[in-house]
Scaffold this active site. Structure first.
Site: not given
Length: 308
Positions: A113-115
């Site tokens: 995921g990006c985070y």
């Protein structure tokens, strides 16, 4: 050698960007379904079986369905959803952390995921090195451009121009929590405070630390040095050296990029620190990471086609 690639879910933000960036590359032949067939189960099954590599840019349930549709084939899969990020049999697609060989040899790769990409880049190497404890209650404060929320959130931000800041995940049960805990090898879930700002792309992920409470001898400079040593060979992730920045900005209109910058800011004395990752939520946080993993899986230089 030409590799046949099928992007299942090519109409979303991540899928569109991957498709655009692969279209001009001679190493790849794209299998494309027209609008009338892209949701047809039989057509998708056929494309999944014909592909050498399939990239899934789908909601979680649809990604699981696609994996079942591909059963019986030798197709290798990169899943950009969160469906398989802590699943058995899947390599976690963060080569800098898990090793390039695991990606190169895997049939199933789950894009981070990006985070979590920002959080894990900052924390996982330091926990492994023993500089940070695995049992600390970590907090993550993060803000992203609105493209990370997909077409629905993009529409909301473009149709409601008065939105200046959107805090969410207030039930403290964000879907990114399991991968942050597992791949940083932590004993407790992190306390995650995500937000969205009115910029299309870009992301800041911050982990604030009271080093004096963690350990009397722990200093911000040690953390910066540890990260610098860990990523010394990386062409994608860089670590700042004693950055004197007085502010970090998330600006609208920023061009897409696939690099990630890590900084450790410490107070005078070094017993408080702010670990901050800067990345493009559609770059290293999504499409760029998928292309990096695709390059590795196809035996190509990992930075080919990346915006660095």
């Amino acid at each position: 050698m030409t590799h046949r690639i099928f992007i299942d879910g090519a109409a979303g933000t991540t899928g569109l960007e991957i498709r655009d960036r692969l279209a001009g590359r001679e190493e790849f032949e794209l299998i494309v379904l027209d609008d009338e067939r892209r949701k047809d189960v039989s057509a998708r099954r056929e494309a999944l079986h014909e592909a050498d590599v399939a990239i899934l840019c789908l909601p979680d349930d649809a990604a699981r369905e696609a994996v079942k549709l591909a059963e019986g084939s030798s197709t290798r899969i990169i899943d950009a959803s969160s469906a398989h990020r802590v699943a058995d049999g899947w390599a976690y697609g963060f080569p800098e952390l898990i090793g390039h060989e695991k990606i190169a040899n895997a049939q199933f790769v789950s894009n981070p995921g990006c985070y979590p990409t920002g959080f894990l880049a900052l924390v996982a190497p330091l926990v492994r090195a023993g500089l940070l404890p695995a049992d600390w209650p970590y907090t993550v404060n993060a803000v992203s451009g609105f493209s990370g929320g997909g077409n629905a959130l993009i529409e909301r931000f473009t149709s409601e121009p008065d939105i200046a800041f959107r805090a969410y995940g207030l039930n403290l049960a964000h879907k990114h929590l399991p991968e942050m805990k597992e791949h940083a090898e932590l004993k407790h879930p992190v306390l995650f405070a995500p937000a969205v700002a009115p910029a299309y792309r870009g992301m800041l992920v911050e982990v604030p630390l009271h080093l004096g409470a963690i350990g009397a001898e722990l200093h911000a400079d040690q953390l910066s040095k540890g990260l610098s040593e860990f990523y010394a060979a990386s062409e994608i992730i860089t670590v700042g050296e004693a950055s004197g920045a007085s502010e970090l900005l998330l600006q609208d209109g920023t061009s897409g990029h696939d690099a990630m910058r890590l900084d450790v800011f410490g107070n005078e004395g070094g017993w408080n620190a702010r670990l901050i990752a800067r990345l493009d939520n559609l770059g290293k946080g999504a499409s760029g990471a998928a292309i990096q993993n695709l390059n590795i899986m196809c035996g190509l230089p990992e930075t080919t086609g990346l915006r660095l």
